[in-house]
Write an enzyme that holds these catalytic residues in place. Structure first.
Site, PDB file in Angstrom:
ATOM      1  N   LYS A 112       0.816  -1.218   0.000  1.00  0.00           N
ATOM      2  CA  LYS A 112       0.000   0.000   0.000  1.00  0.00           C
ATOM      3  C   LYS A 112       0.853   1.273   0.000  1.00  0.00           C
ATOM      4  O   LYS A 112       0.389   2.332  -0.400  1.00  0.00           O
ATOM      5  CB  LYS A 112      -0.971  -0.022   1.169  1.00  0.00           C
ATOM      6  CG  LYS A 112      -2.034  -1.110   0.966  1.00  0.00           C
ATOM      7  CD  LYS A 112      -3.125  -1.085   1.999  1.00  0.00           C
ATOM      8  CE  LYS A 112      -4.251  -2.036   1.644  1.00  0.00           C
ATOM      9  NZ  LYS A 112      -3.839  -3.469   1.724  1.00  0.00           N
TER      10      LYS A 112
HETATM   11  C1  LIG Z   1      -4.531  -4.541   1.161  1.00  0.00           C
HETATM   12  C2  LIG Z   1      -3.758  -5.797   1.041  1.00  0.00           C
HETATM   13  C3  LIG Z   1      -4.118  -6.803   0.123  1.00  0.00           C
HETATM   14  C4  LIG Z   1      -5.361  -6.711  -0.751  1.00  0.00           C
HETATM   15  O1  LIG Z   1      -5.267  -5.711  -1.718  1.00  0.00           O
HETATM   16  P1  LIG Z   1      -6.585  -5.212  -2.509  1.00  0.00           P
HETATM   17  O2  LIG Z   1      -6.141  -4.074  -3.350  1.00  0.00           O
HETATM   18  O3  LIG Z   1      -7.564  -4.799  -1.442  1.00  0.00           O
HETATM   19  O4  LIG Z   1      -7.088  -6.367  -3.295  1.00  0.00           O
HETATM   20  C5  LIG Z   1      -3.309  -7.932   0.021  1.00  0.00           C
HETATM   21  N1  LIG Z   1      -2.216  -8.079   0.810  1.00  0.00           N
HETATM   22  C6  LIG Z   1      -1.840  -7.143   1.701  1.00  0.00           C
HETATM   23  C7  LIG Z   1      -0.642  -7.381   2.548  1.00  0.00           C
HETATM   24  C8  LIG Z   1      -2.593  -5.965   1.862  1.00  0.00           C
HETATM   25  O5  LIG Z   1      -2.212  -5.042   2.755  1.00  0.00           O
END
Ligand SMILES: *Cc1c(COP(=O)(O)O)cnc(C)c1O
Length: 464
Positions: A112
């Site tokens: 993120k």
């Molecule tokens: C947020 C997240 C996901 C999922 O991502 P999306 O964009 O919501 O599909 C997968 N793995 C981790 C570690 C995350 O923080």
């Protein structure tokens, strides 16, 4: 570049407004009206670029002059300078045509950071230009909160309020948020669960009258278009590393809200030769069930070893449905009405298209741990539980072993030490050097009751 709502009843917006808007006023999500694309020659010319230069090249058509090139370049450079690996997103080979794209070298050790480091700086830039302040309000069950706080901590025109469920996030996750002591950062530990937090945030967006005149809320969750935009870049990055555009590619993506994998779908629309996209889910498998039966139905939430994928509904899937249905807002509205009533389907034609674009696989906790163990035994490489789900799904769904299959590694294994131990690691995976002192850093947060009036008063009183 104009952005339109998936529900068809909100005004089209330019980049700057789409950045500052969360949900469209009709309840839809914003998408580009038309997708930019690159020719094979243009993509070939991108090989050899460093990450920030590639990011600028891919994102420029979406920003479309709303920010002067030199300023946009500087914001990108600053965003990715916070990453602790010189390659920003290194690729690791784990088998014949099996690759892992490490997206966890940012400040909070999860993918993120790629979007939120940039988003905070974009907010700050346009707010300064408009001479405006905003408040960010968000709910987190772990990763989004810390990444958003890191992205916004030095933004002078933002106050950021992150709600987390008191005593229900891991120690490391809490400390990553609460040890940021800048005075525009407010962590609220709510005496309730994650849904309580999210509902209070939703209600606050719907009625912002608790804010003083002239102040508004901005969104950091993945309904914000700019987050998706920033995630398209690393699909090109990984593809170029293994021989695109001459070579075809496959990606497997650990999926919750469908933000990350939707970015992969867009990369394909933009000309990257992606032959396969694998949706990898945990037990919360609404997407896998849909892909198997053309039925979109809510089930109860399960708590798993991969908490960042614990969702009941994939909010960004709406964007994909809109594209699959040929941008037919009428049809999408009907789909959402049906879904609220219990079950929704798309046309046979659209479903065939979906099956051509995506494969899917759901991986339970037991298999997740088995995969962590198996890969560690094969190559001494430790996957976090989210990435392990992606890797397992890649092996299950692979269509053509002559095509490089790239699994997105979305979190650093140290973030989920308990899972590592459950998978047989004798000691907890070490935090990277720059975070080693996290357990002893000073923390600041405020415990508040599950009461929206109290929380909104706290927000209003805390604004600068
Ligand atoms: C947020 C997240 C996901 C999922 O991502 P999306 O964009 O919501 O599909 C997968 N793995 C981790 C570690 C995350 O923080």
């Amino acid at each position: 570049m104009r952005y339109i709502s998936t529900r068809g009843k909100a005004p089209a917006l330019g980049f700057e407004d789409v950045l500052l808007t969360g949900l469209a006023t009709d309840g839809g999500l914003y998408v580009p009206e038309t997708m930019p694309s690159f020719s094979q020659q243009e993509i070939a010319a991108m090989s050899g670029m460093e990450y920030p230069e590639l990011a600028f090249t891919i994102m420029k058509p979406f920003v479309d002059g709303a920010i002067p090139d030199d300023d946009f370049k500087r914001l990108i450079d600053e965003s990715y300078a916070t990453f602790r690996h010189k390659a920003v997103a290194p690729m690791v080979q784990l088998g014949h045509n099996e690759w892992v794209l490490e997206l966890f070298h940012g400040p909070t050790l999860a993918f993120k950071d790629f979007a939120l480091q940039l988003l905070g700086r974009l907010f700050d830039y346009v707010l300064k230009r408009r001479n405006e302040r905003v408040a960010i309000m968000g709910a987190t069950s772990g990763d989004t909160g810390s990444a958003a706080i890191e992205g916004c901590r030095s933004c002078k025109n933002i106050d950021i309020f992150i709600l987390h469920p008191h005593n229900r996030v891991s120690d490391i996750q809490r400390r990553q948020m609460t040890s940021v002591l800048e005075d525009n950062v407010f962590n609220i530990a709510v005496e309730g669960n994650f849904d309580d937090c999210q509902n209070m945030v939703k209600q606050s967006f719907a009625d912002q009258s608790f804010l003083p005149e002239g102040r508004r809320l901005a969104a950091v969750n993945s309904i914000n278009w700019a987050r998706i935009m920033a995630q398209i870049v690393y699909y090109f990055w990984a593809g170029l590393a293994v021989g695109a555009p001459e070579k075809k590619l496959a990606f497997s993506v650990p999926t919750g809200n469908f933000g990350d994998i939707f970015a992969g779908y867009l990369a394909k629309q933009m000309g990257l030769p992606i032959a396969q996209l694998v949706i990898a889910t945990n037990k919360n498998d609404i997407l896998h069930r849909f892909m198997s039966q053309n039925k979109y139905e809510k089930h109860e939430l399960s708590h798993t070893l991969s908490p960042s994928m614990d969702i009941m509904i994939s909010s960004n899937f709406e964007r994909a449905l809109f594209e699959l249905g040929g941008q037919d807002a009428e049809q999408l509205n009907q789909f959402m009405v049906d879904f609220e009533a219990g079950s929704a389907s798309i046309s046979d034609e659209a479903f065939a298209k979906a099956r051509e674009l995506f494969d899917s696989c759901a991986v339970d906790d037991e298999t997740t741990l088995e995969t962590v163990r198996e890969v560690f035994a094969e190559s001494g490489y430790l996957l976090d539980p989210h990435s392990a789900i992606g890797f397992k799904a890649a092996r299950e769904c692979v269509r053509d072993t002559s095509i490089p299959m790239i699994t997105l590694a979305t979190a650093h294994p140290a973030k989920f030490a308990d899972a590592a131990k459950a998978a047989g690691q004798k000691t907890a995976p070490a935090l990277p050097e720059h975070m080693a002192d996290l357990p002893t850093r000073e923390e600041r947060y405020s415990v508040q009751p599950h009461d929206i009036k109290v929380i909104q008063q706290y927000v209003a009183d805390s604004l600068k």
